[in-house]
Design an enzyme around this catalytic site. Sequence first.
Site, PDB file in Angstrom:
ATOM      1  N   GLY A 249    -131.325  23.342 100.200  1.00 56.25           N
ATOM      2  CA  GLY A 249    -132.467  23.514 100.230  1.00 56.25           C
ATOM      3  C   GLY A 249    -132.909  24.838  99.378  1.00 56.25           C
ATOM      4  N   LYS A 250    -134.154  24.838  99.665  1.00 54.75           N
ATOM      5  CA  LYS A 250    -135.307  25.393  98.245  1.00 54.75           C
ATOM      6  C   LYS A 250    -135.349  27.272  98.842  1.00 54.75           C
ATOM      7  CE  LYS A 250    -139.385  25.286  97.678  1.00 54.75           C
ATOM      8  NZ  LYS A 250    -140.396  24.513  96.415  1.00 54.75           N
ATOM      9  N   GLY A 251    -135.538  28.295  97.864  1.00 56.17           N
ATOM     10  CA  GLY A 251    -135.618  29.803  98.654  1.00 56.17           C
ATOM     11  C   GLY A 251    -136.371  30.112  97.980  1.00 56.17           C
ATOM     12  N   VAL A 256    -131.059  24.732  95.942  1.00 53.74           N
ATOM     13  CA  VAL A 256    -129.777  24.648  95.855  1.00 53.74           C
ATOM     14  C   VAL A 256    -129.056  23.199  96.478  1.00 53.74           C
ATOM     15  CG1 VAL A 256    -127.425  25.856  97.278  1.00 53.74           C
ATOM     16  CG2 VAL A 256    -130.053  27.534  96.609  1.00 53.74           C
ATOM     17  N   LYS A 271    -126.934  26.555  91.849  1.00 56.22           N
ATOM     18  CA  LYS A 271    -128.587  27.524  92.210  1.00 56.22           C
ATOM     19  C   LYS A 271    -128.579  27.329  90.664  1.00 56.22           C
ATOM     20  CE  LYS A 271    -128.840  30.287  95.555  1.00 56.22           C
ATOM     21  NZ  LYS A 271    -128.963  31.509  96.009  1.00 56.22           N
ATOM     22  N   ASP A 358    -131.221  42.777  99.211  1.00 55.61           N
ATOM     23  CA  ASP A 358    -131.760  42.538  99.379  1.00 55.61           C
ATOM     24  C   ASP A 358    -131.141  41.988 100.959  1.00 55.61           C
ATOM     25  OD1 ASP A 358    -134.235  40.508 100.009  1.00 55.61           O
ATOM     26  OD2 ASP A 358    -133.802  39.210  98.641  1.00 55.61           O
TER      27      ASP A 358
END
Length: 592
Positions: A249-251, A256, A271, A358
């Site tokens: 996935g991606k944030g 990642v 990551k 966060d």
Amino acid sequence: SVSSTPSGASIYLDGAYKGTTPKTIRSVPIGSHTVGISKEGYHDETKSVSVKQDQTTSVAVHLTLQTGSIDIVGPDGASVYLDDVYKGTAPTTISNIPVGTYKITVEKFGYTTWRQTVNVRSRSAVTVTPDMVFLPMVTYNSVPLGAIAIVCIVLILLVFLWLFRWRKRKKSAQQTTSARKPESEPKTSTSTPLSPSSEPTSPPEPVPDQTPPPTSEPIPPSDFTPRPTTPTTFPPELVHLYSDPVYAGKGGFARVFKAKRKSDNKTVAVKIPISLDEGTGRSFLREITSWQRLCHENIITLYDANILPIPYLEMEYADSGSLDQMNKPVSIESASEIILGIAEGLAYSHEQGVIHRDLKPMNVLLTKDFTPKISDWGLSKIVAESRTSSVYGFTPLYASPEQVSPKKFGKPDERTDIYQLGVIFYELLTGRTPFEGDDLVEVSTAIATEEPEPPSELNPEAEIIDPIILKCLAKKKEDRYQNITELQDDLASSLKTQLKESLRMSGSEQNMKRSAFYCAEICLIHARLDEIDDVMTYLKDMQNYASEEVKIDVAELLKELECRKGMSSEEKISEEFVGRLKNLLHQVRMGR
């Protein structure tokens, strides 16, 4: 007695709301009744039941997930992402998507990136046709700049190749000359003539050349061929360290991958930061160094980090995804257990002088036994300091008032983490965040000026937790819990009251498994508070409800506590003992 899979569904008896599953409804008039079970994202279920005098009627339903699909039409070969998770290439159909709102991203080299938010409805298909504009190559004097760049690169490579071969031949020639040169020159004399009896000396034998002839090894064209990559491609610079990479996935900060470390075959998460400039390189290393110091059961372990050959992080892999992927709302017991676990990690990090800043469901990962682990320490600060990033150093929906308006509320500190923990708690119990809006300005204004709606107005069963959550969400830092320990003590006390009432009800209904579960939960709460006598009391009660297999484990724990009871040490209940209690709770939850 009404239960559902998944739990947390709303119960309606003859149209009147009665709470959420699992729940026992008492004092129901004798006769026929209609039980309705409803949960957001699932199809409603209705059951007709007949209630008889002095009998408990059980209703158990398996809710069916409401799903739909999205059809992506062209352009051919474009990469498709659903909420930043890669789903293949267009044209494609993404099926079995839970009802809700999703962000679709379509990318293709040479085209503009296309994004759109779509609403997925039950048993319906949404057709999406990306309006992507082809980007023509900019030209100069009718010659494409791209072609000029390619020609320049090829010329540079040819010059490099010629220099490489010239140096190699020169070195070989030097070695050949050195090998053929005699070790010593013959000495001659002009003053003494040769005598008649002297024998003439034969010239020295030539030394054979031992140097092998130079070989020219051709350099394969692939060494000079650029290797194109996509967001889902594992960086070739790291293939010597990891095997079997899978895009996870991606944030906002990074992509990642799940991969196996070649040195010991351990499964890890890798990551890869999306963007770091020269101004954040030192910040990257400084913040990551703080993370590497943190070693706790409720914190994701950072194994390694480096900026060469490319910036990357290697960390512990969590099997069950993030809290963001969990169906919500959840029961008070489940939500409180998760929050207490996160609080344990925060209490430890605050002792080390490290603040997260966060906290959000995406940054809380879950293991197989649903132990919460906090991730991404310090990364928000790196993003905030980046000159090339338009991303804030916090997530707006989970931001505290001091992050939105530092001039009015002061600088972020440990109490900022407490506020964000309260937001997560609120969402777990209600299925939404306390402040929402259509844009950043609307959300930020609400966070700074409005009071949150009490969780119990959205979920009546959350009433016992209302004061705790609302204190976490206080505008002024001085009105919140001043440290994590205060929050843990209040939550544990409220939870004990709730669990003991649930245990009393399940005991009167002779629900043995449920009673064993509540006993284990209460033991864990008392253990966290170092209340050894109470732990022993409820472990003994648990022996009345647990299976024969579990009773053996309970007896071992009781025996150990008997030995620890006479210890003078303040820490009579160790972290290892609490871990065993958690394992016991997990086994009971799984039906053992």
